[in-house]
Design an enzyme around this catalytic site. Structure first.
Site, PDB file in Angstrom:
ATOM      1  N   ARG A  85      10.879  -1.690  11.374  1.00 31.99           N
ATOM      2  CA  ARG A  85       9.903  -1.043  12.129  1.00 31.99           C
ATOM      3  C   ARG A  85       9.618  -1.988  13.405  1.00 31.99           C
ATOM      4  NH1 ARG A  85       4.751   0.282   8.030  1.00 31.99           N
ATOM      5  NH2 ARG A  85       3.876  -0.942   9.873  1.00 31.99           N
ATOM      6  N   ARG A 127      11.830  -5.925   5.444  1.00 29.98           N
ATOM      7  CA  ARG A 127      11.867  -4.391   5.133  1.00 29.98           C
ATOM      8  C   ARG A 127      12.338  -3.401   6.011  1.00 29.98           C
ATOM      9  NH1 ARG A 127       5.838  -1.855   5.558  1.00 29.98           N
ATOM     10  NH2 ARG A 127       6.081  -2.892   7.310  1.00 29.98           N
ATOM     11  N   LYS A 146       0.910  -1.302  -0.138  1.00 27.29           N
ATOM     12  CA  LYS A 146       0.024   0.161   0.000  1.00 27.29           C
ATOM     13  C   LYS A 146       0.890   1.257  -0.135  1.00 27.29           C
ATOM     14  CE  LYS A 146      -1.984  -0.990   3.981  1.00 27.29           C
ATOM     15  NZ  LYS A 146      -1.318  -2.497   4.273  1.00 27.29           N
ATOM     16  N   ARG A 176      -0.549  -8.986  13.268  1.00 29.24           N
ATOM     17  CA  ARG A 176      -1.227  -8.054  12.257  1.00 29.24           C
ATOM     18  C   ARG A 176      -1.889  -8.754  11.194  1.00 29.24           C
ATOM     19  NH1 ARG A 176       4.087  -5.390  10.535  1.00 29.24           N
ATOM     20  NH2 ARG A 176       2.941  -4.213   9.162  1.00 29.24           N
TER      21      ARG A 176
HETATM   22  P1  AP5 Z   1       4.678  -1.600   1.918  1.00 31.30           P
HETATM   23  O1  AP5 Z   1       4.576  -0.933   0.789  1.00 31.30           O
HETATM   24  O2  AP5 Z   1       5.481  -0.788   3.113  1.00 31.30           O
HETATM   25  O3  AP5 Z   1       3.688  -2.466   2.239  1.00 31.30           O
HETATM   26  P2  AP5 Z   1       2.176  -1.935   3.206  1.00 31.30           P
HETATM   27  O4  AP5 Z   1       1.047  -2.507   2.413  1.00 31.30           O
HETATM   28  O5  AP5 Z   1       2.157  -0.441   3.350  1.00 31.30           O
HETATM   29  O6  AP5 Z   1       2.446  -2.513   4.539  1.00 31.30           O
HETATM   30  P3  AP5 Z   1       2.434  -2.062   5.979  1.00 31.30           P
HETATM   31  O7  AP5 Z   1       3.280  -2.956   6.831  1.00 31.30           O
HETATM   32  O8  AP5 Z   1       2.978  -0.764   6.208  1.00 31.30           O
HETATM   33  O9  AP5 Z   1       1.081  -2.097   6.233  1.00 31.30           O
HETATM   34  P4  AP5 Z   1       0.395  -2.182   7.652  1.00 31.30           P
HETATM   35  O10 AP5 Z   1      -1.125  -1.924   6.994  1.00 31.30           O
HETATM   36  O11 AP5 Z   1       0.586  -3.176   8.611  1.00 31.30           O
HETATM   37  O12 AP5 Z   1       0.909  -0.752   8.361  1.00 31.30           O
HETATM   38  P5  AP5 Z   1       0.605   0.625   8.819  1.00 31.30           P
HETATM   39  O13 AP5 Z   1       1.565   1.333   8.843  1.00 31.30           O
HETATM   40  O14 AP5 Z   1      -0.648   1.037   7.853  1.00 31.30           O
HETATM   41  O15 AP5 Z   1       5.595  -2.789   1.424  1.00 31.30           O
HETATM   42  C1  AP5 Z   1       6.168  -3.753   2.501  1.00 31.30           C
HETATM   43  C2  AP5 Z   1       7.850  -4.234   1.980  1.00 31.30           C
HETATM   44  O16 AP5 Z   1       7.358  -4.876   0.691  1.00 31.30           O
HETATM   45  C3  AP5 Z   1       8.652  -3.162   1.774  1.00 31.30           C
HETATM   46  O17 AP5 Z   1       9.905  -3.715   2.204  1.00 31.30           O
HETATM   47  C4  AP5 Z   1       8.580  -2.960   0.347  1.00 31.30           C
HETATM   48  O18 AP5 Z   1       9.863  -2.415  -0.037  1.00 31.30           O
HETATM   49  C5  AP5 Z   1       8.320  -4.257  -0.206  1.00 31.30           C
HETATM   50  N1  AP5 Z   1       7.536  -4.271  -1.617  1.00 31.30           N
HETATM   51  C6  AP5 Z   1       6.399  -3.563  -1.855  1.00 31.30           C
HETATM   52  N2  AP5 Z   1       5.869  -3.881  -2.877  1.00 31.30           N
HETATM   53  C7  AP5 Z   1       6.500  -5.061  -3.431  1.00 31.30           C
HETATM   54  C8  AP5 Z   1       6.555  -5.611  -4.708  1.00 31.30           C
HETATM   55  N3  AP5 Z   1       5.857  -5.435  -5.617  1.00 31.30           N
HETATM   56  N4  AP5 Z   1       7.464  -6.711  -4.951  1.00 31.30           N
HETATM   57  C9  AP5 Z   1       8.570  -6.989  -3.811  1.00 31.30           C
HETATM   58  N5  AP5 Z   1       8.450  -6.179  -2.611  1.00 31.30           N
HETATM   59  C10 AP5 Z   1       7.772  -5.219  -2.439  1.00 31.30           C
HETATM   60  O19 AP5 Z   1      -0.069   0.405  10.392  1.00 31.30           O
HETATM   61  C11 AP5 Z   1       0.642   0.290  11.334  1.00 31.30           C
HETATM   62  C12 AP5 Z   1      -0.062   0.054  12.612  1.00 31.30           C
HETATM   63  O20 AP5 Z   1      -0.761   1.481  12.936  1.00 31.30           O
HETATM   64  C13 AP5 Z   1      -1.232  -0.989  12.693  1.00 31.30           C
HETATM   65  O21 AP5 Z   1      -0.942  -2.317  13.120  1.00 31.30           O
HETATM   66  C14 AP5 Z   1      -2.054  -0.252  13.609  1.00 31.30           C
HETATM   67  O22 AP5 Z   1      -1.697  -0.558  15.093  1.00 31.30           O
HETATM   68  C15 AP5 Z   1      -2.044   1.158  13.343  1.00 31.30           C
HETATM   69  N6  AP5 Z   1      -2.929   1.870  12.478  1.00 31.30           N
HETATM   70  C16 AP5 Z   1      -2.758   2.320  11.253  1.00 31.30           C
HETATM   71  N7  AP5 Z   1      -3.793   2.423  10.550  1.00 31.30           N
HETATM   72  C17 AP5 Z   1      -4.820   2.362  11.479  1.00 31.30           C
HETATM   73  C18 AP5 Z   1      -6.172   2.235  11.252  1.00 31.30           C
HETATM   74  N8  AP5 Z   1      -6.829   2.736  10.408  1.00 31.30           N
HETATM   75  N9  AP5 Z   1      -7.033   1.767  12.434  1.00 31.30           N
HETATM   76  C19 AP5 Z   1      -6.479   1.522  13.637  1.00 31.30           C
HETATM   77  N10 AP5 Z   1      -4.994   1.225  13.589  1.00 31.30           N
HETATM   78  C20 AP5 Z   1      -4.307   1.721  12.696  1.00 31.30           C
HETATM   79 MG    MG Z   2       2.470   0.991   5.023  1.00 35.63          MG
END
Ligand code: AP5
Ligand code: MG
Length: 233
Positions: A177, A144, A30, A188
């Site tokens: 992270r 990552r 994402k 997660r």
């Molecule tokens: P990346 O692009 O970082 O993936 P992502 O989908 O953004 O993964 P996240 O871990 O950020 O998602 P998340 O939803 O758990 O975390 P968030 O920060 O939103 O890619 C991941 C890796 O893969 C990277 O190394 C990248 O280089 C690689 N990659 C990407 N695309 C690739 C490809 N095509 N091929 C190969 N490699 C690739 O949330 C964190 C925490 O915040 C949550 O757990 C929760 O506690 C809180 N939180 C956030 N939003 C909310 C909400 N709306 N409600 C409640 N709590 C929330």
């Molecule tokens: Mg993310």
């Protein structure tokens, strides 16, 4: 993830207003795709994860309330996240373009988003759901690394920096992270299955869901997304 693909479709997409939700499990890409889409079409990238991590770093009231949930891989309570998004959308002002990354994550958040957008007379255009097999999600998350300074993302094996631990783009320090440790990754993914996966049906029933294969290189995934969200000629 610093190399975007080019596409004629992207220019078509740039001509239209775009309000997009990026849906997908942790590691689906994402954040990577939102950054690439921002470079292509200029829409604001609004990531609740990034906003919450910044609040934790600032030790603000919100950050202090959110920190323990995030460390356990649990969702931060809906009212806190909805209030934060309301404020962020206000900052977006008259700009009609945005990509929401990591929000909504529960049906209650999706309903709140609809109310917030209805109140501003802004329709949501697309909900892009990235599909990636579970073992690939775990591989991506456990490898990552993120730049502390500019947020650029790397992967230790599939997209390593030229010099280990150092950002190619700005020379900043790379870190892992807290929630990218194996046990928290599992937590997660379980939270995603129970709380967030039901949003696919929520948005499918509203005709907004666009399922996109999230495997292959980031530029290839970007092309697939752009093809889905571009206005039909
Ligand atoms: P990346 O692009 O970082 O993936 P992502 O989908 O953004 O993964 P996240 O871990 O950020 O998602 P998340 O939803 O758990 O975390 P968030 O920060 O939103 O890619 C991941 C890796 O893969 C990277 O190394 C990248 O280089 C690689 N990659 C990407 N695309 C690739 C490809 N095509 N091929 C190969 N490699 C690739 O949330 C964190 C925490 O915040 C949550 O757990 C929760 O506690 C809180 N939180 C956030 N939003 C909310 C909400 N709306 N409600 C409640 N709590 C929330
Ligand atoms: Mg993310």
């Amino acid at each position: 993830m610093r190399r975007a693909g080019g596409a004629g479709d992207a220019r078509a997409a740039a001509r239209a207003d775009m309000r997009i939700v990026l849906l997908g499990p942790p590691g689906a890409g994402k954040g990577t795709q939102a950054k690439l889409m921002h470079e292509r079409i200029g829409a604001a990238h609004i990531s609740t994860g990034d906003l919450l991590r910044a609040a934790v770093d600032r030790r603000s009231e919100l950050g202090l309330a959110a920190q323990a949930y995030m460390q356990r891989g649990e969702l931060v309570p809906d009212p806190l996240v909805i209030g934060m998004i309301d404020q962020r959308l206000r900052q977006n002002g008259a700009d009609p373009n945005f990509m929401l990354d990591g929000f909504p994550r529960t049906v209650a958040q999706a309903e709140a988003l609809q109310t917030l957008l209805d109140g501003r007379h802004i329709p949501l255009d697309h909900v892009v759901s990235l599909q990636v097999p579970r073992e690939e999600l775990v591989r991506r998350l456990s490898g990552r690394r993120v730049c502390r300074q500019c947020g650029t993302m790397y992967h230790v094996s599939s997209d390593p920096p030229r010099q280990p631990g150092v950002c190619d783009r700005c020379g900043g320090q790379l870190y892992q992270r807290d929630d990218d440790r194996e046990e928290t990754i599992r937590a997660r993914l379980a939270v995603y299955d129970t709380s967030t996966a039901p949003l696919a049906a929520f948005y499918r029933s509203r005709g907004l869901l666009r399922e996109v294969d999230g495997t292959g290189g980031p530029a290839q995934v970007l092309d697939r997304i752009v093809a889905q969200v571009s206005p039909r000629q």
